[in-house]
Structure formats: structure tokens, C-alpha cells
Design a protein around this motif. Structure first.
Motif, PDB file in Angstrom:
ATOM      1  N   ASP A 102      -1.982  10.068  -3.415  1.00  0.00           N
ATOM      2  CA  ASP A 102      -0.961  11.008  -2.955  1.00  0.00           C
ATOM      3  C   ASP A 102      -0.121  11.473  -4.138  1.00  0.00           C
ATOM      4  O   ASP A 102      -0.206  10.921  -5.230  1.00  0.00           O
ATOM      5  CB  ASP A 102      -0.030  10.329  -1.926  1.00  0.00           C
ATOM      6  CG  ASP A 102      -0.672  10.162  -0.550  1.00  0.00           C
ATOM      7  OD1 ASP A 102      -1.600  10.924  -0.236  1.00  0.00           O
ATOM      8  OD2 ASP A 102      -0.242   9.267   0.200  1.00  0.00           O
ATOM      9  N   TYR A 126       0.875  -1.188   0.000  1.00  0.00           N
ATOM     10  CA  TYR A 126       0.000   0.000   0.000  1.00  0.00           C
ATOM     11  C   TYR A 126       0.907   1.232   0.000  1.00  0.00           C
ATOM     12  O   TYR A 126       1.582   1.522   0.983  1.00  0.00           O
ATOM     13  CB  TYR A 126      -0.876  -0.039   1.254  1.00  0.00           C
ATOM     14  CG  TYR A 126      -2.036   0.935   1.309  1.00  0.00           C
ATOM     15  CD1 TYR A 126      -1.822   2.310   1.345  1.00  0.00           C
ATOM     16  CD2 TYR A 126      -3.348   0.466   1.378  1.00  0.00           C
ATOM     17  CE1 TYR A 126      -2.889   3.201   1.417  1.00  0.00           C
ATOM     18  CE2 TYR A 126      -4.424   1.353   1.456  1.00  0.00           C
ATOM     19  CZ  TYR A 126      -4.185   2.713   1.484  1.00  0.00           C
ATOM     20  OH  TYR A 126      -5.239   3.601   1.564  1.00  0.00           O
ATOM     21  N   SER A 175      -2.245   4.872  -3.554  1.00  0.00           N
ATOM     22  CA  SER A 175      -3.223   5.791  -2.963  1.00  0.00           C
ATOM     23  C   SER A 175      -3.158   7.161  -3.636  1.00  0.00           C
ATOM     24  O   SER A 175      -2.274   7.431  -4.457  1.00  0.00           O
ATOM     25  CB  SER A 175      -2.969   5.918  -1.459  1.00  0.00           C
ATOM     26  OG  SER A 175      -1.717   6.553  -1.235  1.00  0.00           O
ATOM     27  N   ILE A 213       2.093   4.968   0.167  1.00  0.00           N
ATOM     28  CA  ILE A 213       1.721   6.269   0.733  1.00  0.00           C
ATOM     29  C   ILE A 213       2.894   7.226   0.528  1.00  0.00           C
ATOM     30  O   ILE A 213       4.047   6.788   0.405  1.00  0.00           O
ATOM     31  CB  ILE A 213       1.388   6.158   2.243  1.00  0.00           C
ATOM     32  CG1 ILE A 213       2.529   5.472   3.017  1.00  0.00           C
ATOM     33  CG2 ILE A 213       0.074   5.424   2.460  1.00  0.00           C
ATOM     34  CD1 ILE A 213       2.355   5.443   4.524  1.00  0.00           C
ATOM     35  N   ASP A 242      -8.161   7.228   3.398  1.00  0.00           N
ATOM     36  CA  ASP A 242      -7.622   5.866   3.261  1.00  0.00           C
ATOM     37  C   ASP A 242      -8.459   4.817   3.977  1.00  0.00           C
ATOM     38  O   ASP A 242      -8.294   3.621   3.735  1.00  0.00           O
ATOM     39  CB  ASP A 242      -6.202   5.812   3.838  1.00  0.00           C
ATOM     40  CG  ASP A 242      -5.195   6.568   2.991  1.00  0.00           C
ATOM     41  OD1 ASP A 242      -4.854   6.070   1.914  1.00  0.00           O
ATOM     42  OD2 ASP A 242      -4.769   7.660   3.401  1.00  0.00           O
ATOM     43  N   LEU A 284      -1.282   9.494   5.571  1.00  0.00           N
ATOM     44  CA  LEU A 284      -2.417   8.596   5.847  1.00  0.00           C
ATOM     45  C   LEU A 284      -3.523   9.395   6.526  1.00  0.00           C
ATOM     46  O   LEU A 284      -3.282  10.063   7.529  1.00  0.00           O
ATOM     47  CB  LEU A 284      -1.988   7.470   6.783  1.00  0.00           C
ATOM     48  CG  LEU A 284      -1.529   6.160   6.169  1.00  0.00           C
ATOM     49  CD1 LEU A 284      -1.057   5.227   7.265  1.00  0.00           C
ATOM     50  CD2 LEU A 284      -2.618   5.503   5.352  1.00  0.00           C
TER      51      LEU A 284
END
Length: 205
Positions: A65, A15, A63, A17, A27, A23
Motif C-alpha cells: 500500500d 500487518y 503490505s 495496511i 492480501d 485490504l
């Protein structure tokens, strides 16, 4: 017995990040759903991408970001919940991911059915609208498979909110990124997206 770093059992999902400060609530739905699917999750920060061996992971989750090092990822099964890198991973031939937000509840279309993307229209009363991302139809890789499309009341959809691609590795673009506000239907769509991208059981380590 000494345990060497190489012997540490890796999780199912890497995962990604940006860093530990990135985070947040957005999320939570992703994480809860992955854990509900009985997948184990390892967090990998942007800086760690360069030094991580991803070969034992079943899936890389990207994710929403800003990353510097995603372009150094190996070819792998991927779920992309990010408005960047869609061209890099083959979903778009050119152009960029677009964003839709509205002061009404956002809907998407799947198999002709209208589905609510989020359980509210704005982050807080009178606040900023909750957006989702989509792959514009005119720039999309023709091999990417439409799974859920925009629904704006227009006669034709603008593009894919969820899209599957199999180019030797299985990849899913997932544009409903504010996962703490998902409807049940959006959660189900994400589960299906992950199931598509996971390797078949017999190929798992």
C-alpha cells in the motif's frame, strides 16, 4: 476482572495496511500463509503506526500500500512486500525498486532452478499483466543476500525478487506481491522469507 489495553495479548505479526478499505485479494495469500504458519496477525492501519507499541510483535509485515507513516516504525524484524521504502530499510543504496510484467507467465530463479511466480500471466483474459518487483542489482546493498532473482531470458539477472538482509534486525524483501495468484513455489518462498525474519524461538515473548 478488568482488562486494560496494555494487557491485551498482541499477535505475532503486525500487518500494516493503509486503511480497512485497502485490504483486498492481493492480501489473501499473505494472510493464509501466515495463519498456516500458526502465526497470529494484528492489522495496524497507517494512522495507527504512530501510536502503536511494536516491541511485543515478532515481525512487522508491510503490505503493498501507499503509507505515510512507515518511516516512523522502530528498528524491527520486517517483511517488506512493497515497492516503496527499500532504500529506507537498507535493501537499496540508491535508486528504486523496478517492476517486471509480461504477457507470458513470469518466472524467477532460485538456486539455478526456474520457478513460476504466479499461476497466470494476466489478471483476467486479455487484461493487465501480473507484475512482480525486484531490487536492481546495480543499486542493491552488497550485504543483502540474493534468494530469488529475475528470470527474463537474459544471460544475467536484473536483480533480486526475494532478498534477505541482517543488519542487526532481520529483514526480507518480497517482490511477488499479488499473493492470491501465487504458485506453490511462490508460497514456499514467502514462508522461507517469514522464517528468516522471525526471531529465534528462545527470543520470542
Amino acid at each position: 476482572n478488568l482488562v486494560f489495553a496494555d494487557d491485551v495479548v498482541k499477535g505475532d505479526v503486525a500487518y500494516l495496511i493503509k486503511d480497512w478499505n485497502s485490504l483486498d485479494n492481493s492480501d489473501s495469500g499473505f494472510l493464509i500463509t501466515l495463519l498456516d504458519m500458526e502465526l497470529t496477525v494484528d492489522f495496524i492501519t497507517d494512522e495507527e503506526i504512530m501510536y502503536t507499541d511494536f516491541s511485543d510483535y515478532k515481525l512487522i509485515f508491510i503490505s503493498n500500500d501507499r503509507f505515510k507513516h512507515v518511516i516512523h516504525l522502530p528498528e524491527h524484524n520486517i517483511v517488506l512486500a512493497n515497492k516503496r521504502f527499500s532504500d529506507w530499510f537498507g535493501f537499496l543504496d540508491m535508486g528504486n525498486v523496478r517492476t517486471i510484467a509480461s504477457n507470458a507467465m513470469l518466472k524467477i530463479k532460485k538456486n539455478g532452478d526456474m520457478i513460476g511466480a504466479y499461476d497466470r500471466a494476466t489478471f483476467k483474459l486479455g487484461g493487465v499483466s501480473v507484475p512482480y518487483y525486484f531490487l536492481p542489482k546495480k543499486y542493491k546493498n552488497m550485504n543483502a543476500m540474493s534468494t530469488a532473482t529475475t528470470n527474463t531470458g537474459r544471460t544475467s539477472e536484473l536483480g533480486d525478487v526475494v532478498s534477505y538482509l541482517d543488519d542487526g534486525k532481520k529483514k526480507c524483501f518480497f517482490g511477488i506481491v499479488e499473493s492470491n495468484l501465487w504458485t506453490k513455489e511462490a508460497t514456499k518462498l514467502f514462508k522461507e522469507c517469514v522464517m528468516f525474519a522471525l526471531p529465534p524461538p528462545e527470543m520470542n515473548h
